[in-house]
Design a protein around this motif. Structure first.
Motif, mmCIF file in Angstrom:
data_model
loop_
_atom_site.group_PDB
_atom_site.id
_atom_site.type_symbol
_atom_site.label_atom_id
_atom_site.label_comp_id
_atom_site.label_asym_id
_atom_site.label_seq_id
_atom_site.Cartn_x
_atom_site.Cartn_y
_atom_site.Cartn_z
ATOM 1 N N ALA A 20 -81.943 9.235 44.952
ATOM 2 C CA ALA A 20 -81.611 10.291 43.989
ATOM 3 C C ALA A 20 -82.722 11.336 43.882
ATOM 4 O O ALA A 20 -82.444 12.539 43.876
ATOM 5 C CB ALA A 20 -81.330 9.671 42.623
ATOM 6 N N GLY A 24 -82.554 13.768 46.963
ATOM 7 C CA GLY A 24 -82.047 14.986 46.343
ATOM 8 C C GLY A 24 -82.877 16.196 46.705
ATOM 9 O O GLY A 24 -82.363 17.244 47.093
ATOM 10 N N ALA A 28 -80.162 16.893 49.533
ATOM 11 C CA ALA A 28 -79.037 17.444 48.772
ATOM 12 C C ALA A 28 -79.280 18.884 48.336
ATOM 13 O O ALA A 28 -78.387 19.729 48.479
ATOM 14 C CB ALA A 28 -78.734 16.564 47.567
ATOM 15 N N TRP A 49 -73.076 12.440 49.526
ATOM 16 C CA TRP A 49 -74.402 12.116 48.985
ATOM 17 C C TRP A 49 -74.265 11.526 47.578
ATOM 18 O O TRP A 49 -74.894 10.518 47.248
ATOM 19 C CB TRP A 49 -75.299 13.359 48.976
ATOM 20 N N HIS A 50 -73.411 12.123 46.756
ATOM 21 C CA HIS A 50 -73.202 11.605 45.393
ATOM 22 C C HIS A 50 -72.497 10.250 45.419
ATOM 23 O O HIS A 50 -72.814 9.369 44.594
ATOM 24 C CB HIS A 50 -72.406 12.610 44.558
ATOM 25 N N THR A 53 -75.059 7.659 46.094
ATOM 26 C CA THR A 53 -75.841 7.378 44.889
ATOM 27 C C THR A 53 -75.109 6.357 44.020
ATOM 28 O O THR A 53 -75.700 5.372 43.565
ATOM 29 C CB THR A 53 -76.096 8.672 44.088
#
Length: 122
Positions: A20, A24, A28, A49-50, A53
């Motif tokens: 994250a 990120g 991200a 990507w989310h 997570t």
């Protein structure tokens, strides 16, 4: 409380945090800002990507519930770690890139081993 699942859960939670925060910042955010990619590619990749997570959070939760006595949740978390490790170890050679670029699969081997050990009664 079974320590092997608790250790696996803590490690999975750590990797979720690394994903994250560092993921990120390094992946991200630049991806979200890259307007040279087609919208469908950029937005689908960000969605993935989310999803990862959330997947990592569930892995940590399932292993924690396993530490508290739920064998089914321990099995689910351990299988998640094993599949993630296998995919992460197999994909780099298939894509002809080194583990120095994609080392992530190796991070899940200890989680899968701890989970497997716990499932065997460790």
């Amino acid at each position: 409380m079974q320590w092997t699942f608790l250790a696996a859960s803590a490690l999975a939670a750590l990797w979720m945090g690394v994903h994250a925060v560092i993921g990120g910042r390094e992946c991200a955010v630049p991806l979200a800002q890259d307007r040279s990619l087609p919208d469908a590619v950029r937005e689908t990749t960000l969605l993935c990507w989310h999803l990862v997570t959330g997947f990592l959070g569930l892995m940590a939760l399932f292993l924690f519930l396993g530490a508290r006595g739920s064998a089914d949740m321990a099995l689910a978390g351990t299988l998640m770690a094993a599949v993630t490790a296998a995919a992460g170890i197999l994909v780099p050679p298939l894509r002809r890139v080194g583990y120095s670029l994609l080392p992530q699969g190796w991070l899940f081997v200890p989680i899968a081993v701890l989970g497997g050990w716990g499932l065997l009664g460790g």
